[in-house]
Enzyme design. Structure first.
Site, PDB file in Angstrom:
ATOM      1  N   LYS A 209     -21.686  -5.203 -37.169  1.00  0.00           N
ATOM      2  CA  LYS A 209     -22.224  -5.838 -35.963  1.00  0.00           C
ATOM      3  C   LYS A 209     -21.792  -7.300 -35.898  1.00  0.00           C
ATOM      4  CE  LYS A 209     -26.574  -3.220 -35.575  1.00  0.00           C
ATOM      5  NZ  LYS A 209     -26.328  -2.626 -34.259  1.00  0.00           N
TER       6      LYS A 209
ATOM      7  N   ARG B  51     -29.239   8.060 -36.063  1.00  0.00           N
ATOM      8  CA  ARG B  51     -29.238   9.489 -35.748  1.00  0.00           C
ATOM      9  C   ARG B  51     -28.875  10.329 -36.968  1.00  0.00           C
ATOM     10  NH1 ARG B  51     -24.917   8.464 -31.076  1.00  0.00           N
ATOM     11  NH2 ARG B  51     -26.133   6.543 -31.074  1.00  0.00           N
TER      12      ARG B  51
HETATM   13  N1  BES Z   1     -30.266  -0.169 -34.612  1.00  0.00           N
HETATM   14  C1  BES Z   1     -29.290  -0.081 -33.592  1.00  0.00           C
HETATM   15  C2  BES Z   1     -29.893  -0.102 -32.194  1.00  0.00           C
HETATM   16  C3  BES Z   1     -30.564  -1.382 -31.817  1.00  0.00           C
HETATM   17  C4  BES Z   1     -29.833  -2.405 -31.234  1.00  0.00           C
HETATM   18  C5  BES Z   1     -31.909  -1.540 -32.004  1.00  0.00           C
HETATM   19  C6  BES Z   1     -30.470  -3.576 -30.880  1.00  0.00           C
HETATM   20  C7  BES Z   1     -32.550  -2.712 -31.646  1.00  0.00           C
HETATM   21  C8  BES Z   1     -31.825  -3.732 -31.084  1.00  0.00           C
HETATM   22  C9  BES Z   1     -28.483   1.215 -33.753  1.00  0.00           C
HETATM   23  O1  BES Z   1     -28.332   1.665 -35.043  1.00  0.00           O
HETATM   24  C10 BES Z   1     -27.125   0.960 -33.198  1.00  0.00           C
HETATM   25  O2  BES Z   1     -26.463   0.135 -33.740  1.00  0.00           O
HETATM   26  N2  BES Z   1     -26.748   1.681 -32.158  1.00  0.00           N
HETATM   27  C11 BES Z   1     -25.483   1.531 -31.551  1.00  0.00           C
HETATM   28  C12 BES Z   1     -24.899   2.908 -31.329  1.00  0.00           C
HETATM   29  C13 BES Z   1     -23.462   2.918 -30.935  1.00  0.00           C
HETATM   30  C14 BES Z   1     -22.586   2.408 -32.060  1.00  0.00           C
HETATM   31  C15 BES Z   1     -23.074   4.329 -30.557  1.00  0.00           C
HETATM   32  C16 BES Z   1     -25.667   0.809 -30.244  1.00  0.00           C
HETATM   33  O3  BES Z   1     -26.664   1.055 -29.556  1.00  0.00           O
HETATM   34  O4  BES Z   1     -24.842  -0.027 -29.914  1.00  0.00           O
HETATM   35 MN    MN Z   2     -26.672   0.741 -36.005  1.00  0.00          MN
END
Ligand code: BES
Ligand code: MN
Ligand code: ZN
Length: 511
Positions: A285, A359
């Site tokens: 990230k 997931r």
């Molecule tokens: N934990 C994150 C989602 C999230 C983002 C929660 C911001 C709270 C605040 C999750 O694991 C994630 O990173 N999801 C990605 C999925 C994508 C890579 C398909 C997302 O939502 O960008």
């Molecule tokens: Mn994530």
């Protein structure tokens, strides 16, 4: 981390403390007790209200200092709006507002006359919800502040550091006390969840999280912790694939509450995503805001808080709460994009983005809970996608369900508690996007509808005929909008909603 708050209930005619707050309806309808204060002060209360052009709108107030003939230092009139138009959650919210007014004045001993003529709820419900709102408003996470002089940036909470004695005056204190016992259990669950979410990831790794869950045996939950070796033997490979980049091993925590008459009655199952920190892994990230990912276990925290609430109020229901607890880190041992893993269900999963890890954790835990417990229904909570915030903002959680009755029950509980949900689609078109070239399923569906493709992925791990709902709480669990009963970064979102969902639909028949 809640600061000392002692709540008691007293009769309406008991002498009020030095600071007295009293509810007023928008047509300046007052409870007989406040009318008595008005009479005793020779009409001062209503005169002051008029002079201040006080309309008693919900969450407005005036302060009358040293009111004549009354043996108190100050009287706060707290507006409640139209007395006949409240949900239960509105009374909690008014309770939170009232408590905020009290702490802003650094008052230590306070009476609240928690009644207003023409209210649409029984006096004990109003009183119990007032107390509940005060408890939730009183929450703060201050364990890492070393200066305890009570003058922190929030100022308002300063008095709470030294403790507040709150007496709630109402028609039937015994009934109010009984109604409050249930609410206190729910507040305790919410605060437990908030503490878990606020805790930084260096302190709360998977092992420490599991330890905190284990301690809940003291309140009557049956707790089992599965360690990484056991998880490997079981075949929870997609969950373990997320954890493999971290030096801190994965855990699965299982909490059981047997409150129904028949201990063998099928349980309701609640599943939580417990990523103690989500760096994104190799698909790392961006740096900005990454600290918020300490809250990526908000689903697991909510499930834990729910189990605390059920145990503390001795709910007549059987329930199981199960948490997948891992840390998602990049390292030489981390999973790579393109890797293929065999899940507990036997389906193979191609990892196309290591940041879509939640997931993968849920897939194995969902499968496990269905196989082992044959639950009546399954509800999972997860801070699963950024996309749900793009779709709904931060006030609503996304609700996905394969069963309309279950969805409607959750929506009804959402309306009574004020924890808002919005139903989102589960559809074949999203499911198709999860087909993988190289395996049975991939963990990412492309650019569009990210919350919906994530739900479609989870759906592949739900057995036929199992009623299932998924709540995407990425927007609501942390850094959520502050309100009268939630001023902390971690909201504890979902505890109230699910507690209510259970109480309204799955308890009466099982007594
Ligand atoms: N934990 C994150 C989602 C999230 C983002 C929660 C911001 C709270 C605040 C999750 O694991 C994630 O990173 N999801 C990605 C999925 C994508 C890579 C398909 C997302 O939502 O960008
Ligand atoms: Mn994530
Ligand atoms: Zn995540």
């Amino acid at each position: 981390m809640t600061t000392p708050l002692d709540i008691t209930f007293a009769r309406l005619d008991a002498a009020p403390a030095a600071t007295c707050a009293a509810f007023a309806g928008s047509d300046l309808s007052l409870s007989p007790a406040v009318q008595a204060l008005n009479t005793k002060s020779q009409g001062l209360v209503l005169k002051a209200a008029e002079a201040a052009e006080f309309k008693a709108k919900a969450k407005s107030s005036i302060e009358i200092l040293a009111p004549q003939k009354l043996d108190i230092q100050r009287l706060l009139l707290i507006g409640v709006g139209k007395a006949g138009e409240h949900d239960e959650s509105d009374w909690a919210s008014i309770g939170g507002y009232t408590f905020g007014q009290i702490t802003a004045r650094k008052a230590r001993e306070v009476s609240v006359i928690a009644e207003v003529s023409g209210a649409d709820h029984k006096p004990e419900i109003v009183a119990a919800n007032l107390a509940y709102g005060a408890l939730l408003r009183n929450y703060s996470f201050k364990k890492y502040h070393t200066k305890k002089n009570g003058d922190d940036a929030n100022g308002a909470d300063g008095a709470a550091d030294r403790g507040i004695k709150l007496t709630i005056h109402c028609t039937d204190p015994d009934k109010a006390r009984a109604a409050f016992e249930t609410k206190r259990a729910v507040a305790s669950g919410i605060c437990f969840a908030r503490d878990l979410v606020n805790e930084p990831a260096n302190v709360l790794g998977p092992v420490e999280f599991a330890d905190r869950v284990k301690e809940l045996e003291s309140i009557g939950l049956e707790v089992e912790i599965l360690d990484d070796v056991t998880l490997k033997e079981l075949g929870m490979n997609t969950l373990l694939s997320v954890a493999q980049g971290s030096v801190r091993p994965a855990r699965v925590a299982i909490m059981q509450w047997h409150g129904a008459k028949s201990k063998r009655a099928k349980p309701l199952a609640f599943v939580g995503k417990g990523v103690v920190f989500d760096t994104g892994g190799i698909s790392i990230k961006p740096a900005a805001g990454m600290e918020d990912m300490k809250g990526d276990m908000g689903g697991a925290a909510a499930v834990t808080g729910l189990m605390v609430a059920l145990a503390e109020r001795k709910a007549p229901v059987n329930a199981v709460g199960i948490l997948g607890i891992v840390e998602n880190m990049p390292s030489g041992s981390a999973i790579r994009p393109g890797d293929i893993v065999v899940s507990l269900s036997g389906q193979t999963v191609e990892n196309l983005n290591t940041d879509a890890e939640g997931r993968l954790v849920l897939a194995d835990v969902l499968w496990y809970v269905q196989e082992r417990f044959k639950p009546r229904l399954v509800v999972d909570l997860a801070t699963l996608t950024g996309a749900i915030m793009i779709a709904l903002g931060k006030d609503f959680a996304g609700l996905f369900a394969n069963d309309d009755k279950l969805a409607d029950q959750l929506i009804a509980a959402s309306k009574t508690t004020g924890e808002k949900v919005w139903r989102m689609p589960l559809d074949k078109s999203y499911d198709k996007l999860m087909d993988s070239k190289n395996a049975d399923v991939k963990n990412m569906g492309g650019r569009w509808g990210g919350a919906c493709t994530a739900a479609a992925f989870l759906n592949r791990f739900i057995k036929k005929d199992v009623p299932w709902a998924h709540l995407d709480i990425a927007g609501t669990a942390m850094d959520a909008p502050k309100n009268e009963i939630s001023t902390s970064w971690a909201s504890g979102w979902g505890v109230q909603l699910l507690d209510r969902f259970i109480a309204d639909n799955y308890e009466k028949a099982e007594k």
